[in-house]
Write an enzyme that holds these catalytic residues in place. Structure first.
Site, PDB file in Angstrom:
ATOM      1  N   HIS A 197       7.940  -9.738  -0.521  1.00  0.00           N
ATOM      2  CA  HIS A 197       6.451  -9.954  -0.338  1.00  0.00           C
ATOM      3  C   HIS A 197       5.968  -9.881   1.276  1.00  0.00           C
ATOM      4  O   HIS A 197       5.530 -10.708   1.706  1.00  0.00           O
ATOM      5  CB  HIS A 197       6.124 -11.524  -0.665  1.00  0.00           C
ATOM      6  CG  HIS A 197       5.096 -11.812  -1.539  1.00  0.00           C
ATOM      7  ND1 HIS A 197       4.990 -11.486  -2.695  1.00  0.00           N
ATOM      8  CD2 HIS A 197       3.774 -12.495  -1.246  1.00  0.00           C
ATOM      9  CE1 HIS A 197       3.948 -11.689  -3.380  1.00  0.00           C
ATOM     10  NE2 HIS A 197       3.190 -12.623  -2.845  1.00  0.00           N
ATOM     11  N   ASP A 201      -1.372 -10.413   1.903  1.00  0.00           N
ATOM     12  CA  ASP A 201      -2.057 -10.434   0.744  1.00  0.00           C
ATOM     13  C   ASP A 201      -2.163  -8.880   0.418  1.00  0.00           C
ATOM     14  O   ASP A 201      -2.050  -8.194   1.244  1.00  0.00           O
ATOM     15  CB  ASP A 201      -3.468 -10.754   0.906  1.00  0.00           C
ATOM     16  CG  ASP A 201      -4.555 -11.000  -0.310  1.00  0.00           C
ATOM     17  OD1 ASP A 201      -3.898 -10.979  -1.478  1.00  0.00           O
ATOM     18  OD2 ASP A 201      -5.550 -11.285  -0.254  1.00  0.00           O
ATOM     19  N   GLY A 202      -2.230  -8.635  -1.021  1.00  0.00           N
ATOM     20  CA  GLY A 202      -2.182  -7.400  -1.369  1.00  0.00           C
ATOM     21  C   GLY A 202      -0.978  -6.734  -2.009  1.00  0.00           C
ATOM     22  O   GLY A 202      -0.814  -5.580  -2.232  1.00  0.00           O
ATOM     23  N   ASN A 203       0.131  -7.779  -2.065  1.00  0.00           N
ATOM     24  CA  ASN A 203       1.470  -7.487  -2.457  1.00  0.00           C
ATOM     25  C   ASN A 203       1.617  -7.008  -3.889  1.00  0.00           C
ATOM     26  O   ASN A 203       2.229  -5.750  -4.212  1.00  0.00           O
ATOM     27  CB  ASN A 203       2.494  -8.721  -2.236  1.00  0.00           C
ATOM     28  CG  ASN A 203       2.419  -8.717  -1.042  1.00  0.00           C
ATOM     29  OD1 ASN A 203       3.249  -8.277  -0.087  1.00  0.00           O
ATOM     30  ND2 ASN A 203       1.896  -9.971  -0.529  1.00  0.00           N
ATOM     31  N   VAL A 206      -0.127  -3.292  -4.301  1.00  0.00           N
ATOM     32  CA  VAL A 206       0.803  -2.174  -3.560  1.00  0.00           C
ATOM     33  C   VAL A 206       2.027  -1.987  -4.258  1.00  0.00           C
ATOM     34  O   VAL A 206       2.489  -0.745  -4.700  1.00  0.00           O
ATOM     35  CB  VAL A 206       1.289  -2.710  -2.194  1.00  0.00           C
ATOM     36  CG1 VAL A 206       2.252  -1.808  -1.561  1.00  0.00           C
ATOM     37  CG2 VAL A 206      -0.145  -2.689  -1.205  1.00  0.00           C
ATOM     38  N   ALA A 207       2.749  -3.015  -4.968  1.00  0.00           N
ATOM     39  CA  ALA A 207       3.639  -2.853  -5.862  1.00  0.00           C
ATOM     40  C   ALA A 207       3.347  -1.947  -7.172  1.00  0.00           C
ATOM     41  O   ALA A 207       4.113  -1.060  -7.539  1.00  0.00           O
ATOM     42  CB  ALA A 207       4.393  -4.153  -6.018  1.00  0.00           C
ATOM     43  N   ARG A 208       2.138  -2.261  -7.571  1.00  0.00           N
ATOM     44  CA  ARG A 208       1.908  -1.439  -8.969  1.00  0.00           C
ATOM     45  C   ARG A 208       1.520  -0.004  -8.573  1.00  0.00           C
ATOM     46  O   ARG A 208       1.695   0.734  -9.725  1.00  0.00           O
ATOM     47  CB  ARG A 208       0.818  -2.222  -9.585  1.00  0.00           C
ATOM     48  CG  ARG A 208       1.199  -3.768 -10.345  1.00  0.00           C
ATOM     49  CD  ARG A 208       0.061  -4.421 -11.050  1.00  0.00           C
ATOM     50  NE  ARG A 208      -1.039  -4.815 -10.333  1.00  0.00           N
ATOM     51  CZ  ARG A 208      -1.073  -6.075  -9.847  1.00  0.00           C
ATOM     52  NH1 ARG A 208      -0.086  -6.703  -9.744  1.00  0.00           N
ATOM     53  NH2 ARG A 208      -2.170  -6.376  -9.074  1.00  0.00           N
TER      54      ARG A 208
END
Length: 353
Positions: A197, A201-203, A206-208
């Protein structure tokens, strides 16, 4: 726990159900080249639709929604002009991140790439992206009565950079070694990235977004033509539940990766099945009206909308779909419910003889 520290112990024995789905994935992958040469027009249309679905669905998972479909389309194709609010800005930011991974030469995989994706995600807002978190964070659930439940505790801020660099280095080494199925390695990388993580914010987004790039890099291109983000949004409860189960005891080196990996492999296998079904329909030789008729009477839900037929039959115009729906209404095979964009169609069962 760092999943790539001891892969033989962690994923050396693959459950039979996962093995079967991995075989389905590899079978689907083997058809990609054939479809690319035989159905270029279909793939172009599928790619356009998948792009829109991926951008809107991945954003919606995080509560970022632009209700006006036409407005969302304008934002995605870059013709919206001034962005009106935070949701529109974040939608445009995810578009930039996803397009960068699909259209640019993003290699090498390193911490700089992760930071750049985060920077793109927030590039249309007043917030500054591209920096790792400076405070420890937790991932929580908030119930309607305001009760807060901790889902999992990410890696501390002070260790984020070292864990992230270690993850990316070990992932690259594991893919090059070839000792384990590349799809399992992609799934593990996504799991570890989410537990680390790295951002305030936005993890998830970014992962997808990165998931698509890692799949393409490993030679699995179905995410170009079928939106994995849409599939995840459609199964959001299972997505979060399997992630939660596989993050239990991660820090104690006792996590079970298979709930998440089973889900991830299933999503990808289903994407290949969808891809094959759409390709087969395009190659069937039947007329477009016949394809609509067959889908509506045999495969659609008992109650459906025109948009669902459109999504299932790329290359068929709305005009053709409406023509067939009207024909089936006159034949008393369908009954319309409502009007306009919200209109639904109910299939009328044939009388028993």
């Amino acid at each position: 726990m760092r999943s790539f520290a001891d892969l033989d112990r962690l994923i050396g024995q693959v459950p039979a159900s996962v093995v079967i789905r991995l075989r389905d994935i590899d079978t689907g992958r083997g058809s990609e080249g054939l479809y690319r040469h035989q159905l270029p027009a279909l793939l172009t249309e599928l790619a356009g639709r998948a792009r829109v679905q991926s951008i809107t669905a991945s954003s919606a998972i995080e509560g970022v929604v632009v209700p006006d479909i036409r407005r969302a389309q304008q934002i995605i194709d870059g013709s919206a002009g001034k962005l009106r609010d935070r949701s529109e800005q974040e939608l445009a930011g995810y578009r930039k991140a996803l397009d960068y991974l699909f259209q640019e030469h993003w290699r090498p995989l390193n911490i700089g790439l992760i930071l750049h994706l985060h920077r793109l995600l927030w590039s249309e807002t007043t917030l500054k992206g591209g920096d790792l978190k400076i405070d420890d964070n937790i991932v929580v659930d908030r119930s309607p009565d305001s009760t807060v439940t901790v889902r999992f505790v990410p890696v501390p801020a002070a260790k984020t950079e070292s864990y992230l660099v270690d993850l990316l280095d070990r992932y690259e080494a594991a893919q090059q070694a070839g000792a384990h199925h590349p799809i399992l390695l992609v799934g593990l990388a996504v799991l570890d990235l989410l537990v680390i993580h790295p951002f305030a914010d936005g993890n998830g987004r970014v992962a997808r977004a990165l998931t698509n790039a890692l799949l393409l890099d490993a030679g699995y291109e179905v995410c170009r033509w079928v939106s994995l983000e849409q599939s995840i949004a459609d199964t959001a409860d299972e997505y979060y539940e399997t992630l939660l189960r596989s993050t239990h005891d991660w820090h104690q080196d006792e996590a079970d990766p298979w709930p998440w990996l089973g889900y991830f492999v299933g999503i990808l296998a289903s994407a290949y099945e969808t891809f094959a079904r759409k390709a087969a329909a395009d190659r069937s030789g039947t007329t477009k009206q016949e394809r609509v008729r067959t889908y509506v009477l045999r495969h659609a839900a008992p109650v459906f909308q025109l948009s669902e037929v459109r999504a299932a039959l790329p290359g068929v115009s709305d005009q053709t779909i409406r023509l067939v729906l009207d024909q089936l209404k006159n034949e008393q095979r369908l009954m319309p419910e409502g009007t306009g964009r919200a209109a639904r169609w109910r299939r009328i069962p044939l009388p028993r003889v």
